[in-house]
Design a protein around this motif. Structure first.
Motif, PDB file in Angstrom:
ATOM      1  N   GLN A 475      -8.828  21.807 -19.813  1.00 25.79           N
ATOM      2  CA  GLN A 475      -8.352  23.156 -20.108  1.00 25.79           C
ATOM      3  C   GLN A 475      -9.509  24.102 -20.358  1.00 25.79           C
ATOM      4  O   GLN A 475      -9.516  25.256 -19.908  1.00 25.79           O
ATOM      5  N   ARG A 476     -10.520  23.613 -21.078  1.00 29.93           N
ATOM      6  CA  ARG A 476     -11.697  24.458 -21.320  1.00 29.93           C
ATOM      7  C   ARG A 476     -12.388  24.802 -20.002  1.00 29.93           C
ATOM      8  O   ARG A 476     -12.833  25.935 -19.797  1.00 29.93           O
ATOM      9  N   GLN A 477     -12.468  23.838 -19.101  1.00 29.71           N
ATOM     10  CA  GLN A 477     -13.161  24.089 -17.835  1.00 29.71           C
ATOM     11  C   GLN A 477     -12.380  25.078 -16.968  1.00 29.71           C
ATOM     12  O   GLN A 477     -12.970  25.911 -16.271  1.00 29.71           O
ATOM     13  N   ARG A 478     -11.085  25.024 -17.028  1.00 29.91           N
ATOM     14  CA  ARG A 478     -10.286  25.989 -16.264  1.00 29.91           C
ATOM     15  C   ARG A 478     -10.520  27.414 -16.772  1.00 29.91           C
ATOM     16  O   ARG A 478     -10.574  28.361 -15.978  1.00 29.91           O
ATOM     17  N   ILE A 479     -10.662  27.553 -18.103  1.00 26.84           N
ATOM     18  CA  ILE A 479     -10.940  28.877 -18.676  1.00 26.84           C
ATOM     19  C   ILE A 479     -12.291  29.384 -18.184  1.00 26.84           C
ATOM     20  O   ILE A 479     -12.452  30.563 -17.838  1.00 26.84           O
ATOM     21  N   ALA A 480     -13.281  28.492 -18.128  1.00 26.76           N
ATOM     22  CA  ALA A 480     -14.604  28.885 -17.630  1.00 26.76           C
ATOM     23  C   ALA A 480     -14.533  29.307 -16.167  1.00 26.76           C
ATOM     24  O   ALA A 480     -15.206  30.259 -15.743  1.00 26.76           O
ATOM     25  N   ILE A 481     -13.725  28.614 -15.388  1.00 30.79           N
ATOM     26  CA  ILE A 481     -13.568  28.982 -13.981  1.00 30.79           C
ATOM     27  C   ILE A 481     -12.865  30.330 -13.862  1.00 30.79           C
ATOM     28  O   ILE A 481     -13.245  31.177 -13.036  1.00 30.79           O
ATOM     29  N   ALA A 482     -11.863  30.559 -14.708  1.00 33.27           N
ATOM     30  CA  ALA A 482     -11.177  31.857 -14.709  1.00 33.27           C
ATOM     31  C   ALA A 482     -12.141  32.976 -15.066  1.00 33.27           C
ATOM     32  O   ALA A 482     -12.066  34.081 -14.520  1.00 33.27           O
ATOM     33  N   ARG A 483     -13.059  32.699 -15.974  1.00 37.96           N
ATOM     34  CA  ARG A 483     -14.083  33.690 -16.360  1.00 37.96           C
ATOM     35  C   ARG A 483     -14.941  34.054 -15.152  1.00 37.96           C
ATOM     36  O   ARG A 483     -15.246  35.241 -14.916  1.00 37.96           O
ATOM     37  N   ALA A 484     -15.327  33.046 -14.372  1.00 40.28           N
ATOM     38  CA  ALA A 484     -16.136  33.300 -13.177  1.00 40.28           C
ATOM     39  C   ALA A 484     -15.331  34.052 -12.122  1.00 40.28           C
ATOM     40  O   ALA A 484     -15.861  34.928 -11.428  1.00 40.28           O
ATOM     41  N   ILE A 485     -14.041  33.699 -11.985  1.00 40.34           N
ATOM     42  CA  ILE A 485     -13.182  34.395 -11.016  1.00 40.34           C
ATOM     43  C   ILE A 485     -13.052  35.860 -11.383  1.00 40.34           C
ATOM     44  O   ILE A 485     -13.124  36.750 -10.524  1.00 40.34           O
ATOM     45  N   LEU A 486     -12.867  36.138 -12.687  1.00 45.44           N
ATOM     46  CA  LEU A 486     -12.709  37.522 -13.142  1.00 45.44           C
ATOM     47  C   LEU A 486     -13.970  38.345 -12.896  1.00 45.44           C
ATOM     48  O   LEU A 486     -13.890  39.525 -12.555  1.00 45.44           O
ATOM     49  N   LYS A 487     -15.128  37.720 -13.032  1.00 45.74           N
ATOM     50  CA  LYS A 487     -16.374  38.471 -12.827  1.00 45.74           C
ATOM     51  C   LYS A 487     -16.514  38.942 -11.382  1.00 45.74           C
ATOM     52  O   LYS A 487     -17.096  39.999 -11.135  1.00 45.74           O
ATOM     53  N   ASP A 488     -16.001  38.151 -10.442  1.00 46.87           N
ATOM     54  CA  ASP A 488     -15.983  38.563  -9.039  1.00 46.87           C
ATOM     55  C   ASP A 488     -17.381  38.916  -8.546  1.00 46.87           C
ATOM     56  O   ASP A 488     -17.604  39.951  -7.912  1.00 46.87           O
ATOM     57  N   ALA A 489     -18.364  38.050  -8.878  1.00 44.79           N
ATOM     58  CA  ALA A 489     -19.747  38.306  -8.494  1.00 44.79           C
ATOM     59  C   ALA A 489     -20.010  37.790  -7.082  1.00 44.79           C
ATOM     60  O   ALA A 489     -19.369  36.845  -6.613  1.00 44.79           O
ATOM     61  N   PRO A 490     -20.965  38.382  -6.362  1.00 41.09           N
ATOM     62  CA  PRO A 490     -21.254  37.954  -4.984  1.00 41.09           C
ATOM     63  C   PRO A 490     -21.952  36.604  -4.901  1.00 41.09           C
ATOM     64  O   PRO A 490     -22.018  36.006  -3.836  1.00 41.09           O
ATOM     65  N   ILE A 491     -22.525  36.131  -6.024  1.00 43.34           N
ATOM     66  CA  ILE A 491     -23.194  34.825  -6.041  1.00 43.34           C
ATOM     67  C   ILE A 491     -22.518  33.975  -7.108  1.00 43.34           C
ATOM     68  O   ILE A 491     -22.303  34.413  -8.247  1.00 43.34           O
ATOM     69  N   LEU A 492     -22.201  32.744  -6.740  1.00 47.90           N
ATOM     70  CA  LEU A 492     -21.457  31.856  -7.624  1.00 47.90           C
ATOM     71  C   LEU A 492     -22.227  30.542  -7.763  1.00 47.90           C
ATOM     72  O   LEU A 492     -22.643  29.949  -6.769  1.00 47.90           O
ATOM     73  N   ILE A 493     -22.430  30.106  -9.024  1.00 49.69           N
ATOM     74  CA  ILE A 493     -23.074  28.821  -9.296  1.00 49.69           C
ATOM     75  C   ILE A 493     -22.063  27.931 -10.002  1.00 49.69           C
ATOM     76  O   ILE A 493     -21.543  28.281 -11.062  1.00 49.69           O
TER      77      ILE A 493
END
Length: 586
Positions: A475-493
């Motif tokens: 569940q914690r990891q899904r929240i972190a992934i949602a955080r990255a999705i929301l940022k919508d940055a052109p580079i993803l790590i």
């Protein structure tokens, strides 16, 4: 002296409150001297039999104590006001600097040590910055006032006090040097206590399951005993110094009493003056003793200041870039890139050459310690390359400002960091705090956060606890992934972004990540090779070098390192008992 003067800079900006404090302590000192003068007037009045003046004497004592009360209030309040602002500003400066220190600093310093500096050490600074000034002003002005009054009454006897000045100074100097060293040890021991306790508390499950409770208790006992021993050394030093100084002062007062009762000297003073003189000398004992205790306060404060300023003076992250990133395409070029840790001189990356096209997904695989995470960490400049360079859209990333560069990168770590707030606040963290509720919910939906959040009492507004302790790893990891999705940055790590997910959740998240990665340059670090089969290119790393590269099918055909790793993982999965292949329950 340089440290103390630097510390006083924090006091200087609050000079109006400090002046109020000085005025208050001047009033206090005058009231002390007035008490001795009142005693002179009282004795002379009784000796003359002028009892009609008793009303004025009674009113005078009320007036003296009223004025003393005003002076005490102004002095104490003014310095307390300054003290709390000094602590606030010093703590704020320290915390701000911690936010811009390089990653290497955190590798060398324990979290407990840094927390001790923010809490205990900063509080100790108050002693040097304000409490010592308070005593110096209040007691120093009192000594000056009483000394001046005694000079007025009989300057010959008063000069005896000057005899013990150098002796007291020498004793205090010896004690001061010892106190500084002991104070450093005490502050270090507080950091050790914090570190020991934090490790045991955070890892309580491991501690209990592996029977480490007694070991942790023993370790905590050792560091606590060290703190106790160092503190007692400080107490002994202070407790020995103060009585010695008091005996010196008492000896002078005794000698003054003996000489003052010489018939020739008594004839020069009235009975009231004689008693007032002796009383003034006795009143000086307490402020003189207090003045000798200033040294210990200053030494503790200076030792704490040194530890705080050591952090503040540490070189922050290099941020000399001036370019602002706009309309980022995401083309990356790693050109003869090498990296060596300064702490141990170990080479982690060795002559890496890699071109990544905009929107391409690159997977990094290899055994632990091969340099995968370090290579990804160089992109947002958590570290700077020892040799070579990284180009983003044709420019060296060091030419971009750190804020501008990192604004174009989203990151999902293997070790997820959540903050003590709600699920929604953790998704829309930092610069994304102003995102609309719809955007947050959309990101949560894409990362499959809503699947478990909808079953919680407050939904996305449910508090996660410290570092998400109320949630499972997946569940914690899904929240972190949602955080990255929301940022919508052109580079993803993505650094092991699906490592804490069960098989079923991983399938859903993999679908979500593939949607998110569309049109974005993505660096994926993975141990489970099944999660990176669709990557455009896979880089096989070992000992800081890229040994193989190609797509999944190409690498299997090469029958090299990647093929062996894949076959090994595939055979291990196939050999698992049926019960083990069921999805783990979160």
């Amino acid at each position: 002296m340089q440290v103390y003067l630097r510390l006083l800079q924090y006091v200087k900006q609050y000079w109006p409150a400090f002046i109020v404090s000085v005025v208050g302590f001047v009033i206090y000192a005058v009231s002390q001297t007035a008490s001795a003068k009142w005693l002179e007037a009282f004795v002379d009045t009784v000796e003359r039999g002028a009892f009609e003046d008793r009303i004025w004497l009674a009113l005078a004592i009320l007036g003296i104590f009223f004025i003393r009360g005003i002076g005490t209030f102004l002095g104490n309040y003014g310095l307390a006001y300054v003290a709390r602002y000094v602590i606030h500003n010093l703590r704020l400066d320290l915390f701000k600097h911690l936010m811009i220190l390089p990653s290497s600093y955190y590798h060398k310093s324990s979290s407990g040590e840094l927390l001790a500096k923010l809490t205990y050490n900063v509080e100790q600074v108050t002693g040097a910055a304000t409490n010592a000034l308070k005593i110096a002003l209040r007691e120093g002005l009192t000594v000056i006032g009483l000394f001046g009054y005694m000079l007025y009454l009989n300057w010959k006897l008063t000069l005896l006090f000057l005899v013990i000045g150098p002796i007291v100074g020498a004793i205090v100097g010896i004690a001061a040097r010892r106190m500084r060293g002991i104070s450093r040890n005490v502050q270090k021991s507080v950091g050790d206590i914090t570190s020991s306790a934090a490790e045991a508390i955070k890892g309580y499950q491991v501690v209990r399951i592996f029977g480490g409770s007694q070991l942790e208790i023993d370790q905590f006992t050792d560091v606590s005993q060290q703190n106790r021993r160092q503190t007692m050394k400080m107490v002994v030093t202070q407790s020995v110094t103060t009585p010695i100084v008091q005996m010196l002062v008492a000896g002078v007062i005794a000698l003054m009493t003996f000489l003052a009762m010489d018939p020739d000297l008594i004839q020069e003073m009235s009975t009231g003056q004689f008693i007032a003189f002796i009383s003034a000398a006795a009143l000086m004992a307490k402020p003189v003793r207090s003045l000798t205790e200033i040294s210990s306060m200053i030494q503790k404060g200076l030792a704490a200041s040194e530890s705080v300023f050591d952090v503040v003076d540490t070189e922050p992250e290099k941020d000399s870039g001036t370019l602002k990133l706009e309309n980022v395409r995401g083309a990356l070029q790693f050109d003869h890139l090498s990296f060596t840790y300064d702490s141990d001189g170990k080479t982690v990356l060795n002559d890496i050459n890699l071109n990544v096209a905009p929107g391409e997904t690159i997977a990094l695989v290899g055994k632990s310690g091969s340099g995968k995470s370090t290579l990804a960490g160089l992109l947002p400049r958590f570290y700077d390359a020892s040799e070579g360079e990284i180009l983003l859209d044709g420019h060296n990333i060091q030419e971009y400002s750190l804020a501008s560069l990192r604004n174009q990168i989203a990151l999902v770590n293997q070790q997820v960091i959540l903050f003590n707030g709600s699920i929604a606040e953790n998704i829309a963290y930092g610069a994304m705090a102003n995102c609309s509720r719809e955007q947050i919910e959309s990101a949560a939906q894409a990362a499959h956060v809503t699947e478990f959040a909808n079953n919680l009492p407050e939904g996305l507004d449910t508090l996660v606890g410290e570092n998400g302790t109320l949630l499972s790893g997946g569940q914690r990891q899904r929240i972190a992934i949602a955080r990255a999705i929301l940022k919508d940055a052109p580079i993803l790590i993505l650094d092991e972004a699906t490592s804490a997910l069960d098989t079923e959740s991983e399938r859903h998240i993999q679908d979500a990540l593939e949607n998110v990665m569309q049109g974005r340059t993505t660096i994926v670090i993975a141990h489970r090779l099944s999660t990176i089969e669709n990557a455009d290119r896979i880089m096989v790393m070992d000992a800081g070098r890229i040994l193989e590269q190609g797509c999944h099918a190409e690498l299997l055909q090469q029958n090299g390192i990647y093929a062996n790793l894949y076959q090994l993982q595939f055979s291990e999965t196939a050999d698992l008992p049926a019960t083990k292949q069921q999805p783990d329950q979160e």
